[in-house]
Design an enzyme around this catalytic site. Sequence first.
Site, PDB file in Angstrom:
ATOM      1  N   SER A   1     -35.415  36.761  -4.067  1.00 54.52           N
ATOM      2  CA  SER A   1     -36.997  36.888  -3.199  1.00 54.52           C
ATOM      3  C   SER A   1     -36.954  37.983  -2.344  1.00 54.52           C
ATOM      4  CB  SER A   1     -37.004  35.361  -2.532  1.00 54.52           C
ATOM      5  OG  SER A   1     -35.971  35.310  -1.613  1.00 54.52           O
TER       6      SER A   1
ATOM      7  N   LYS B   1     -22.723  36.193  -3.546  1.00 55.91           N
ATOM      8  CA  LYS B   1     -23.775  36.561  -4.260  1.00 55.91           C
ATOM      9  C   LYS B   1     -23.859  35.712  -5.771  1.00 55.91           C
ATOM     10  CE  LYS B   1     -25.257  40.674  -4.537  1.00 55.91           C
ATOM     11  NZ  LYS B   1     -26.728  40.013  -4.794  1.00 55.91           N
TER      12      LYS B   1
ATOM     13  N   GLY C   1     -26.799  33.487  -6.363  1.00 50.99           N
ATOM     14  CA  GLY C   1     -27.697  32.398  -6.249  1.00 50.99           C
ATOM     15  C   GLY C   1     -28.789  32.585  -7.335  1.00 50.99           C
TER      16      GLY C   1
ATOM     17  N   GLU D   1     -25.444  42.540 -11.063  1.00 57.25           N
ATOM     18  CA  GLU D   1     -25.357  43.115  -9.748  1.00 57.25           C
ATOM     19  C   GLU D   1     -24.103  43.798  -9.246  1.00 57.25           C
ATOM     20  OE1 GLU D   1     -28.504  39.613  -8.023  1.00 57.25           O
ATOM     21  OE2 GLU D   1     -26.383  39.453  -7.901  1.00 57.25           O
TER      22      GLU D   1
HETATM   23  C1  5RP Z   1     -28.994  36.976  -6.826  1.00 53.30           C
HETATM   24  C2  5RP Z   1     -28.370  37.111  -5.735  1.00 53.30           C
HETATM   25  C3  5RP Z   1     -29.438  37.389  -4.474  1.00 53.30           C
HETATM   26  O1  5RP Z   1     -29.292  38.476  -4.043  1.00 53.30           O
HETATM   27  C4  5RP Z   1     -29.346  36.170  -3.765  1.00 53.30           C
HETATM   28  O2  5RP Z   1     -29.379  34.936  -4.109  1.00 53.30           O
HETATM   29  C5  5RP Z   1     -30.304  36.295  -2.306  1.00 53.30           C
HETATM   30  O3  5RP Z   1     -31.451  35.931  -2.878  1.00 53.30           O
HETATM   31  P1  5RP Z   1     -32.407  35.681  -1.715  1.00 53.30           P
HETATM   32  O4  5RP Z   1     -32.936  37.209  -1.363  1.00 53.30           O
HETATM   33  O5  5RP Z   1     -33.831  35.078  -2.787  1.00 53.30           O
HETATM   34  O6  5RP Z   1     -32.375  34.959  -0.518  1.00 53.30           O
HETATM   35  O7  5RP Z   1     -27.232  37.264  -5.469  1.00 53.30           O
HETATM   36  O8  5RP Z   1     -28.028  36.645  -8.043  1.00 53.30           O
END
Ligand code: 5RP
Length: 222
Positions: free
Chosen positions: A30, A94, A96, A103
């Site tokens: 996000s 990382k 999520g 990444e």
């Molecule tokens: C995705 C990630 C994102 O950077 C992490 O989940 C952060 O997400 P957000 O900006 O929605 O808080 O590692 O794989």
Amino acid sequence: MKIDELKKKAALEAIKYIKDNSIVGIGTGSTVSYFIKALSFIKEKISGVISSSSTSSEQIKKYGLKILDLNKVCSPIIYVDGADEINNKMEMIKGGGAALTKEKIIAAAATQFICIIDESKQVKILGNFPLPIEIIPMSYSYIKNQIIKLGGEPKLRKNLITDNGNIILDVYKFKILDPIFIEEKINSFPGVVTVGLFSKIKPDIVIIGTQSGVKTLFNKIK
Ligand code: 5RP
């Protein structure tokens, strides 16, 4: 201020680091969504972007940014991505958004890594956020048992196949006191594609949206 506002402020600050003709690596999440939108306003200024996920690619295409292939790019890359948790050594969790493998690849290939977060992501000890591990489906039972031996509680992320055709184990109740050791240990299990611990590949710059304004930290060790 709401958390989304803090994310947006961090994302907008990152735009200041994008130089003319840059190739911009784009993470997932996000916070990154705000960055993609802001980047679209200066799309004529950059050479193109490298995307870390199908989710980000969809948004990137919607805004008319040019997606490049990492294997065909030789200029320096500025990589901008969020994080689920970050400690004071700039080690991170990382994944999520399930995009951890791509990444990590782009972060490793980049010349500069800028992490954009809101202040809730800052922690003393990593592990309150479940640690994602992308694994090859056949290795599920084996890796699950190895993680239990390490003291974590692995759970399969339901209804999810990654962009690479794999599955994700999220490790709960896992206090990560030595991120370098845990990253190396988990990576050594056959079947692990990537663990979402970033203890060696770390950001050069961390931009944090806080209730008292945007703060920027520079990683001097790297
Ligand atoms: C995705 C990630 C994102 O950077 C992490 O989940 C952060 O997400 P957000 O900006 O929605 O808080 O590692 O794989």
